[in-house]
Design an enzyme around this catalytic site. Structure first.
Site, short mmCIF file in Angstrom:
data_model
loop_
_atom_site.label_atom_id
_atom_site.label_comp_id
_atom_site.label_asym_id
_atom_site.label_seq_id
_atom_site.Cartn_x
_atom_site.Cartn_y
_atom_site.Cartn_z
N THR A 35 0.83 -1.21 0.00
CA THR A 35 0.00 0.00 0.00
C THR A 35 0.87 1.26 0.00
O THR A 35 0.48 2.28 -0.57
CB THR A 35 -0.97 0.04 1.21
N ASP B 203 16.50 0.90 12.58
CA ASP B 203 15.61 2.05 12.79
C ASP B 203 16.30 3.20 13.52
O ASP B 203 15.66 3.95 14.28
CB ASP B 203 14.34 1.64 13.57
N GLU C 243 -3.33 5.26 6.80
CA GLU C 243 -4.13 6.28 6.11
C GLU C 243 -3.74 7.70 6.51
O GLU C 243 -3.61 8.58 5.67
CB GLU C 243 -5.62 6.08 6.43
N HIS D 186 8.56 3.56 8.88
CA HIS D 186 8.34 2.71 10.06
C HIS D 186 7.03 3.13 10.73
O HIS D 186 6.78 4.33 10.91
CB HIS D 186 9.52 2.85 11.04
C1 GAR Z 1 3.72 -0.70 6.76
O1 GAR Z 1 2.89 -0.43 7.86
C2 GAR Z 1 5.15 -0.27 7.06
O2 GAR Z 1 5.24 0.88 7.83
C3 GAR Z 1 5.64 -1.49 7.82
O3 GAR Z 1 5.09 -2.58 7.14
C4 GAR Z 1 3.84 -2.20 6.53
C5 GAR Z 1 3.89 -2.56 5.06
O4 GAR Z 1 2.67 -2.32 4.44
N1 GAR Z 1 7.07 -1.52 7.87
C6 GAR Z 1 7.77 -1.96 8.91
O5 GAR Z 1 7.26 -2.42 9.91
C7 GAR Z 1 9.28 -1.86 8.76
N2 GAR Z 1 9.93 -2.05 10.02
P1 GAR Z 1 2.55 -2.17 2.85
O6 GAR Z 1 3.23 -3.39 2.23
O7 GAR Z 1 1.05 -2.19 2.62
O8 GAR Z 1 3.19 -0.88 2.43
#
Ligand code: GAR
Length: 207
Positions: A13, A151, A178, A110
């Protein structure tokens, strides 16, 4: 025109938010040349294909060893002419050689306000589970440069999001995406693409 490679592992996303922001002009001066996924079943790959972006799958587990993984990643990044690497839900630890080669040219999103709920073991839904367990009233998201720590790199943008009564990790994750992630990741890319971000003494200055 800043040449971006986006690294993904899941739903994509955040990748979609970048694609949409480039299309609408919210991000200017940048294009995505390549999307690399750590998993072949990541829905993010479909999003890239639908947007006409080249894709590759490089799985750490399927490489012979860490130097094979490093070589494959660096080769792909170079062949695409990558100037900025965006980690958009990328769940594999990057090799040190890649971090050295692309110093201050790798950014990560993050899903918390760093330094809360970050570091080893804090990723995806787990971050929101821990935030709810601790009972924080505010959480959010952070875009930061990637350094050798987990991080720990210079923070570019953060945005706070309120925790509400009755939140589950899934509900909170969606609100953080969002209200924060899908806004600040494109914003950070736009700032970098337009030369507005500098790093000094491990801190980010925005002009
Ligand atoms: C997101 O919430 C991102 O911030 C998190 O994984 C999700 C991926 O969603 N990342 C971490 O936790 C990195 N440490 P997405 O594939 O729908 O973008």
């Amino acid at each position: 025109m800043l040449n971006i490679t986006v690294l993904v592992s899941g739903g994509g996303t955040n990748l979609q938010a970048i694609i949409d922001a480039i299309k609408s002009g919210t991000i200017s001066n940048a294009k995505i040349s390549l999307v690399i996924s750590s998993r072949k079943d990541a829905y993010a790959l479909k999003r890239a294909e639908d947007a006409g972006i080249g894709t590759m799958v490089i799985s750490r587990k399927e490489c012979a060893d860490s130097s094979d993984y490093e070589n494959k990643m660096l080769e792909a990044l170079k062949a695409a002419g990558t100037e900025l690497i965006v980690l958009a839900g990328f769940m594999t630890v990057l090799p040190e050689s890649m971090i050295n080669e692309y110093e201050n040219r790798i950014i990560n999103i993050h899903p918390s306000l760093i330094p809360s709920f970050c570091g080893k073991g804090y990723y995806g839904l787990k971050v929101h589970e821990e935030a709810l367990k601790r009972g924080v009233k505010l959480t959010g998201a952070t875009v930061h440069f990637v350094d050798k720590g987990c991080d720990t790199g210079p923070i570019i943008i953060q945005k706070a999001v309120e925790v509400e009564d009755g939140d589950t990790p899934e509900i909170l994750q969606k609100r953080v995406m969002e209200q924060a992630e899908w806004k600040i990741l494109p914003k950070a890319i736009d700032l970098i693409a337009n030369g507005k971000v500098t790093v000094r003494d491990e801190k980010v200055f925005i002009m």
